[in-house]
Design an enzyme around this catalytic site. Structure first.
Site, mmCIF file in Angstrom:
data_model
loop_
_atom_site.group_PDB
_atom_site.id
_atom_site.type_symbol
_atom_site.label_atom_id
_atom_site.label_comp_id
_atom_site.label_asym_id
_atom_site.label_seq_id
_atom_site.Cartn_x
_atom_site.Cartn_y
_atom_site.Cartn_z
ATOM 1 C CD GLU A 1 -3.001 -1.209 -0.290
ATOM 2 O OE1 GLU A 1 -3.714 0.098 0.263
ATOM 3 O OE2 GLU A 1 -3.250 -2.020 -0.362
ATOM 4 C CB CYS B 1 -5.049 9.731 2.292
ATOM 5 S SG CYS B 1 -5.273 8.965 4.352
ATOM 6 C CG HIS C 1 -4.035 2.498 4.597
ATOM 7 N ND1 HIS C 1 -4.157 3.331 3.092
ATOM 8 C CD2 HIS C 1 -3.474 1.290 3.535
ATOM 9 C CE1 HIS C 1 -4.354 2.600 2.653
ATOM 10 N NE2 HIS C 1 -3.845 1.411 2.591
HETATM 11 O O1 SUG Z 1 -7.755 2.776 -0.355
HETATM 12 N N1 SUG Z 1 -10.685 4.757 -0.604
HETATM 13 C C1 SUG Z 1 -8.977 4.805 0.065
HETATM 14 C C2 SUG Z 1 -8.917 5.766 1.547
HETATM 15 C C3 SUG Z 1 -7.604 5.594 1.133
HETATM 16 C C4 SUG Z 1 -6.448 6.530 2.216
HETATM 17 N N2 SUG Z 1 -5.500 6.580 2.321
HETATM 18 C C5 SUG Z 1 -4.507 6.169 3.472
HETATM 19 N N3 SUG Z 1 -5.284 5.937 4.314
HETATM 20 N N4 SUG Z 1 -3.573 6.759 2.657
HETATM 21 C C6 SUG Z 1 -8.874 2.781 0.637
HETATM 22 O O2 SUG Z 1 -9.677 2.508 1.401
HETATM 23 C C7 SUG Z 1 -12.458 5.308 -1.282
HETATM 24 C C8 SUG Z 1 -13.151 4.491 -2.192
HETATM 25 C C9 SUG Z 1 -15.022 4.834 -2.538
HETATM 26 O O3 SUG Z 1 -15.169 4.282 -1.893
HETATM 27 O O4 SUG Z 1 -15.497 4.987 -3.411
HETATM 28 C C10 SUG Z 1 -11.516 4.266 -1.099
HETATM 29 O O5 SUG Z 1 -11.087 3.826 -1.873
#
Ligand code: SUG
EC number: 3.5.3.23
Length: 448
Positions: A174, A371, A250
């Site tokens: 990730e 993020c 994460h």
């Molecule tokens: O991978 N959300 C992302 C959020 C990422 C956050 N990043 C960090 N914590 N670094 C994920 O879960 C949601 C998309 C949706 O539901 O439309 C999404 O992909």
């Protein structure tokens, strides 16, 4: 030589929507199917970039991706013209169309893991694009991510790029969301801290019961090998499986580090004392004095952390050596978290100031300030070798704001994703964007 931490923020793409695609990410699940506002999302992100630039921090921008991803839909068997591909997918497999439309590449902390030149065997800055293979909609990001990163950091004298790890769950990676680096100064050798959720090959490590652990130990070790990191410059730690089961998908949802400081929740890790001792001794070997700022569960619960994104903050070094925390508005609306932040900044410790940003459009999908940025530590020479088109300036901020105003819709629902016109709008916008950012051809529609 001077060195900097440069924050490259993901520009939110024109298809930003709430698809409910991330099982284990509480915000993504609970806002599923709500209507979104891509224009507002992009402007909120740009406002944060501008504010950091105005405060004197080095700020860059990372381009969004082509969506809907027609090539990905074709690989799944949809055929005909691009419009027919979209219409057929909308009729037969709406979830796949939604996934192929996700603007999730905005969360660029997941784009790659980056090791600065002071840590690597060949003295170059190393990038490994993250395979993000825990979620289908994110697993389709890395080919374009790699092309965009290569266009931003093109000089092979200074920058080395690795493709994503094998696309299987055993190497689930990730990117920087599970990676932090400690150092005395950005240009000096540091300690790279890799946090994994489970081991794919070693059954001695526990795993969460409810939600997936996205990052494996084996993926973290592979990245460290690819980057040529020394054993004495790396620490591995396991995320507490029980916090993953509470929505900490994460590690950057429960801890953030910068310089010599780790700001973390009491429940974030397994074997915390051992980990802290290792960080302390390894950082001492490169001249640093590790400092842990632990937030006790009695002050802030894991649930508070997940709802407020207290730890998904940007911890930034100020000129006087103290630190500033960039937090989302949701921290101010949580009484316990806000109270904790007041006591933290008033305690005379290293974290002295908190700045609040409205990032609600991204937050509703589980993406906070941390993020939205990929950190790249660079010395002066390396910074000068970065494609200047992606470094934020007042004129670039103006052009990007106007570009968003011209091209983005202010409302997006599932029905809009099924509209073939959206694809044409996105391509026109991105074609212009590559010219603004001087990226060359990076998108499938520009290459094929
Ligand atoms: O991978 N959300 C992302 C959020 C990422 C956050 N990043 C960090 N914590 N670094 C994920 O879960 C949601 C998309 C949706 O539901 O439309 C999404 O992909």
């Amino acid at each position: 030589m001077k060195s900097y931490e440069v924050n490259f923020d993901g520009l939110v793409g024109p298809t930003h929507n709430y698809g409910g695609l991330s099982y284990g990410n509480v915000a993504s699940q609970s806002n599923s199917q709500q209507s979104s506002n891509p224009k507002e999302a992009a402007l909120q992100g740009l406002a944060k970039m501008k504010a950091l630039m105005d405060m004197g921090f080095q700020q860059g921008v990372l381009a969004p991706q082509e969506r809907p991803d027609i090539a990905a839909l074709r690989r799944l068997g949809f055929a005909g013209s691009d419009a027919e591909v979209i219409q057929q997918a909308a009729k037969e497999a709406m979830p796949l169309l939604v996934a192929s439309c996700s603007a999730s590449s905005m969360w660029v902390a997941n784009a790659a893991t980056v090791s600065p030149s002071a840590d690597t065997a060949d003295g170059r800055v190393h990038f490994t694009a993250a395979n993000l293979n825990c979620k289908y909609h994110r697993s389709i990001e890395h080919p374009t991510t790699s092309r965009v990163l290569a266009a931003m950091f093109a000089d092979s004298k200074h920058f080395a790029h690795h493709s994503a790890l094998p696309a299987v769950a055993q190497f689930g990676d990730e990117g920087a969301a599970n990676h932090t680096r400690f150092c005395r100064a950005y240009g000096e050798a540091g300690v790279e801290f890799f946090v994994f959720g489970r081991s794919a090959f070693d059954t001695r490590y526990p795993a969460p019961q409810r939600y997936p652990a996205r990052q494996t130990l084996e993926a973290s070790r592979a990245v460290a090998r690819l980057h040529g990191l020394k054993e004495e410059g790396v620490v591995y730690a396991q995320q507490n499986p029980s916090v993953i089961d509470q929505g900490v998908f994460h590690n950057d949802v429960i801890a953030v580090g910068n310089g010599e400081v780790l700001f973390y929740h009491e429940d974030a890790f397994l074997e915390t004392d051992k980990m802290l001792a290792e960080l302390t001794s390894k950082l001492a070997k490169v001249g640093g004095k590790f400092q842990a700022v632990c937030v006790p569960r009695s002050a802030v619960t894991v649930d508070d952390a997940v709802r407020s994104y207290l730890f998904n903050s940007q911890l930034l070094s100020r000129a006087d050596g103290s630190m500033l925390l960039i937090v989302p508005e949701e921290c101010r609306s949580n009484e316990r978290v806000w109270q904790y932040l007041q006591s933290l900044t008033g305690s005379g410790g290293v974290i002295r100031e908190v700045k609040v940003f409205d990032l609600k459009q991204s937050m509703q999908n589980g993406g906070g300030p941390a993020c939205l940025r990929l950190r790249v530590a660079l010395n002066e020479t390396e910074l000068a070798a970065v494609n200047p088109g992606v470094i934020m300036t007042a004129p670039l901020y103006e052009s990007l704001t106007q570009w968003v105003e011209r091209h983005y819709r202010d409302r997006m629902t599932e029905n809009d994703l099924a509209d073939p016109q959206l694809l044409l709008e996105c391509r026109a916008a991105l074609d212009e964007l590559t010219q603004i950012l001087k990226l060359g051809a990076v998108y499938p529609f520009q290459i094929n």
